[in-house]
Motif scaffolding. Sequence first.
Motif, PDB file in Angstrom:
ATOM      1  N   ALA A 111      -5.819  38.701  28.248  1.00  0.00           N
ATOM      2  CA  ALA A 111      -5.224  38.232  29.499  1.00  0.00           C
ATOM      3  C   ALA A 111      -5.262  36.713  29.593  1.00  0.00           C
ATOM      4  N   LYS A 112      -6.355  36.116  29.175  1.00  0.00           N
ATOM      5  CA  LYS A 112      -6.447  34.656  29.191  1.00  0.00           C
ATOM      6  C   LYS A 112      -5.423  34.030  28.244  1.00  0.00           C
ATOM      7  N   LYS A 113      -5.277  34.609  27.070  1.00  0.00           N
ATOM      8  CA  LYS A 113      -4.307  34.081  26.111  1.00  0.00           C
ATOM      9  C   LYS A 113      -2.881  34.232  26.635  1.00  0.00           C
ATOM     10  N   LEU A 114      -2.583  35.417  27.187  1.00  0.00           N
ATOM     11  CA  LEU A 114      -1.234  35.647  27.704  1.00  0.00           C
ATOM     12  C   LEU A 114      -0.939  34.781  28.922  1.00  0.00           C
ATOM     13  N   ASN A 115      -1.946  34.489  29.717  1.00  0.00           N
ATOM     14  CA  ASN A 115      -1.744  33.598  30.851  1.00  0.00           C
ATOM     15  C   ASN A 115      -1.249  32.239  30.358  1.00  0.00           C
ATOM     16  N   LYS A 116      -1.849  31.755  29.300  1.00  0.00           N
ATOM     17  CA  LYS A 116      -1.436  30.474  28.726  1.00  0.00           C
ATOM     18  C   LYS A 116      -0.062  30.581  28.065  1.00  0.00           C
ATOM     19  N   ASP A 117       0.128  31.634  27.257  1.00  0.00           N
ATOM     20  CA  ASP A 117       1.377  31.785  26.510  1.00  0.00           C
ATOM     21  C   ASP A 117       2.570  32.089  27.412  1.00  0.00           C
ATOM     22  N   SER A 118       2.326  32.677  28.592  1.00  0.00           N
ATOM     23  CA  SER A 118       3.409  33.026  29.519  1.00  0.00           C
ATOM     24  C   SER A 118       3.649  31.923  30.552  1.00  0.00           C
ATOM     25  N   VAL A 298      -1.116  47.656  23.921  1.00  0.00           N
ATOM     26  CA  VAL A 298      -1.800  46.895  24.972  1.00  0.00           C
ATOM     27  C   VAL A 298      -1.120  45.542  25.152  1.00  0.00           C
ATOM     28  N   VAL A 299      -0.874  44.875  24.043  1.00  0.00           N
ATOM     29  CA  VAL A 299      -0.188  43.580  24.077  1.00  0.00           C
ATOM     30  C   VAL A 299       1.228  43.750  24.619  1.00  0.00           C
ATOM     31  N   GLY A 300       1.928  44.781  24.138  1.00  0.00           N
ATOM     32  CA  GLY A 300       3.297  45.020  24.591  1.00  0.00           C
ATOM     33  C   GLY A 300       3.371  45.312  26.072  1.00  0.00           C
ATOM     34  N   ASP A 301       2.392  46.050  26.596  1.00  0.00           N
ATOM     35  CA  ASP A 301       2.346  46.383  28.019  1.00  0.00           C
ATOM     36  C   ASP A 301       2.259  45.106  28.856  1.00  0.00           C
ATOM     37  N   ALA A 302       1.336  44.237  28.499  1.00  0.00           N
ATOM     38  CA  ALA A 302       1.166  42.991  29.249  1.00  0.00           C
ATOM     39  C   ALA A 302       2.383  42.087  29.130  1.00  0.00           C
ATOM     40  N   TRP A 303       2.973  42.019  27.949  1.00  0.00           N
ATOM     41  CA  TRP A 303       4.142  41.151  27.773  1.00  0.00           C
ATOM     42  C   TRP A 303       5.361  41.689  28.522  1.00  0.00           C
ATOM     43  N   PRO A 312      15.067  36.178  33.030  1.00  0.00           N
ATOM     44  CA  PRO A 312      15.877  36.182  31.809  1.00  0.00           C
ATOM     45  C   PRO A 312      15.915  34.847  31.076  1.00  0.00           C
ATOM     46  N   VAL A 313      15.862  33.747  31.794  1.00  0.00           N
ATOM     47  CA  VAL A 313      15.967  32.436  31.141  1.00  0.00           C
ATOM     48  C   VAL A 313      14.621  32.006  30.566  1.00  0.00           C
ATOM     49  N   GLU A 314      13.608  31.885  31.430  1.00  0.00           N
ATOM     50  CA  GLU A 314      12.290  31.483  30.957  1.00  0.00           C
ATOM     51  C   GLU A 314      11.691  32.554  30.052  1.00  0.00           C
ATOM     52  N   GLY A 315      11.990  33.833  30.343  1.00  0.00           N
ATOM     53  CA  GLY A 315      11.475  34.912  29.522  1.00  0.00           C
ATOM     54  C   GLY A 315      11.976  34.832  28.090  1.00  0.00           C
ATOM     55  N   LYS A 316      13.235  34.501  27.937  1.00  0.00           N
ATOM     56  CA  LYS A 316      13.781  34.382  26.583  1.00  0.00           C
ATOM     57  C   LYS A 316      13.182  33.182  25.860  1.00  0.00           C
ATOM     58  N   VAL A 317      12.952  32.104  26.591  1.00  0.00           N
ATOM     59  CA  VAL A 317      12.307  30.929  25.995  1.00  0.00           C
ATOM     60  C   VAL A 317      10.921  31.296  25.478  1.00  0.00           C
ATOM     61  N   VAL A 318      10.137  31.983  26.322  1.00  0.00           N
ATOM     62  CA  VAL A 318       8.787  32.370  25.934  1.00  0.00           C
ATOM     63  C   VAL A 318       8.816  33.386  24.792  1.00  0.00           C
ATOM     64  N   ALA A 319       9.722  34.356  24.855  1.00  0.00           N
ATOM     65  CA  ALA A 319       9.836  35.346  23.779  1.00  0.00           C
ATOM     66  C   ALA A 319      10.123  34.663  22.448  1.00  0.00           C
ATOM     67  N   ASN A 320      10.972  33.657  22.461  1.00  0.00           N
ATOM     68  CA  ASN A 320      11.280  32.937  21.233  1.00  0.00           C
ATOM     69  C   ASN A 320      10.108  32.073  20.783  1.00  0.00           C
ATOM     70  N   GLU A 321       9.385  31.494  21.726  1.00  0.00           N
ATOM     71  CA  GLU A 321       8.184  30.714  21.387  1.00  0.00           C
ATOM     72  C   GLU A 321       7.140  31.594  20.712  1.00  0.00           C
ATOM     73  N   GLN A 322       6.984  32.822  21.204  1.00  0.00           N
ATOM     74  CA  GLN A 322       5.943  33.732  20.729  1.00  0.00           C
ATOM     75  C   GLN A 322       6.417  34.689  19.645  1.00  0.00           C
ATOM     76  N   ASP A 323       7.677  34.559  19.246  1.00  0.00           N
ATOM     77  CA  ASP A 323       8.264  35.430  18.215  1.00  0.00           C
ATOM     78  C   ASP A 323       8.150  36.904  18.617  1.00  0.00           C
ATOM     79  N   LEU A 324       8.514  37.191  19.879  1.00  0.00           N
ATOM     80  CA  LEU A 324       8.431  38.542  20.422  1.00  0.00           C
ATOM     81  C   LEU A 324       9.781  39.245  20.360  1.00  0.00           C
ATOM     82  N   PRO A 325       9.830  40.471  19.835  1.00  0.00           N
ATOM     83  CA  PRO A 325      11.060  41.266  19.895  1.00  0.00           C
ATOM     84  C   PRO A 325      11.223  41.865  21.294  1.00  0.00           C
ATOM     85  N   VAL A 326      12.142  41.312  22.087  1.00  0.00           N
ATOM     86  CA  VAL A 326      12.313  41.754  23.475  1.00  0.00           C
ATOM     87  C   VAL A 326      13.781  42.069  23.745  1.00  0.00           C
ATOM     88  N   TYR A 327      13.999  43.185  24.434  1.00  0.00           N
ATOM     89  CA  TYR A 327      15.333  43.613  24.839  1.00  0.00           C
ATOM     90  C   TYR A 327      15.433  43.446  26.349  1.00  0.00           C
TER      91      TYR A 327
END
Length: 353
Positions: A111-118, A298-303, A312-327
């Motif tokens: 949660a601490k890591k995701l708080n920073k990454d998100s 667990v990680v996918g649930d939080a993300w 959609p805008v900031e989420g895509k930026v963060v997904a690309n920063e974190q190399d996350l496969p998101v639909y």
Amino acid sequence: MFTRSPQLLLKRSYVAALSLSAIVVLSGCSQAPKLQKISGFAEGTTYHVTYWSKQDVPVAKVTEQFNKKLAAIDKEYSTYRNDSYISEFNHSTSTQWQPESKDFIYMLSLAKKLNKDSHGCYDPTIQPLYKLWGFQGDTLHVPTPQQIASIKKDIGIDKIEIDPVHLRIRKTIPQVQVDLSSMGEGYAISQLSKILEADGVNNYLVEFGGDMKIKGRKLEGQKWRVAIEQPIALKDGIRPYTIVNINADDGVSLNTSGTYHHNFKDGEKDYSHILDTRTGAPVTHNLVSASVFGHDPVVGDAWATSMLCLGPVEGKVVANEQDLPVYFIQSEGKTFKSSDSESLKNYQRITLS
């Protein structure tokens, strides 16, 4: 019962497997091994497990293991039980170190890591804001800016310290509370999957509240196929929005969050149940569904819940920063538009159709 509680990133998944009852042995297949199914109710939602194995793994044995594990999860993480560890921690005003389990430490550290990454969007201490807006207790109303500012002083994952070496945590202010239900379904999936694999089962679909982990193949050797749900409330049940074909045999997690079941209207303005911890108010974007693919549910649930906060805008930026496969699915009037993160465009472990 570990009922899913409302919070900033109140996570209710809106992924649905293509009816698990439809995953059947094809006519003419051998009767051994057999496709086995287990279903139940936990954490305020339903779960369904489908598996098969060349060796005999009795349903009764697996069911007993599931029930024992789910009871232990409920005892540790349920915010609806006064005797759970998390409730005792929340009710305590002590700022001294308190012992905790390895899994609890893992989720808080995550949660601490995701708080920073998100960019600060994900925060499991947000529950007091949900109470303020009336999403908990069904007393929906718009609080004043002063009330929001007052509550925000008592939230923030930075107000909880973690000592992973000695497996202990502590509050830095007495008022802070934590609610890990935004990872709850993913955590339950991970635990049930571990039970199956420890029993020698490597072909399964574990679905919990719509989120899932899929491994191996169907009994007849075909790939598993599941669906991402239409992001609208339907009176006649769930309909698929897109089909997901599972290409990887070594396990794929799929977590989806949606926005359309919990909203309220005040005057002419609609308010979402998705709150942004940074503002203390509901989000205003048009993202209605986000599905995250990966290895760890667990990680996918939080993300997935984080994406609904980010939009959609900031989420895509963060997904690309974190190399996350998101639909992503966005609302455009009476229609929807879907899009992929860059990682999903090149993701070979699944195919959308």
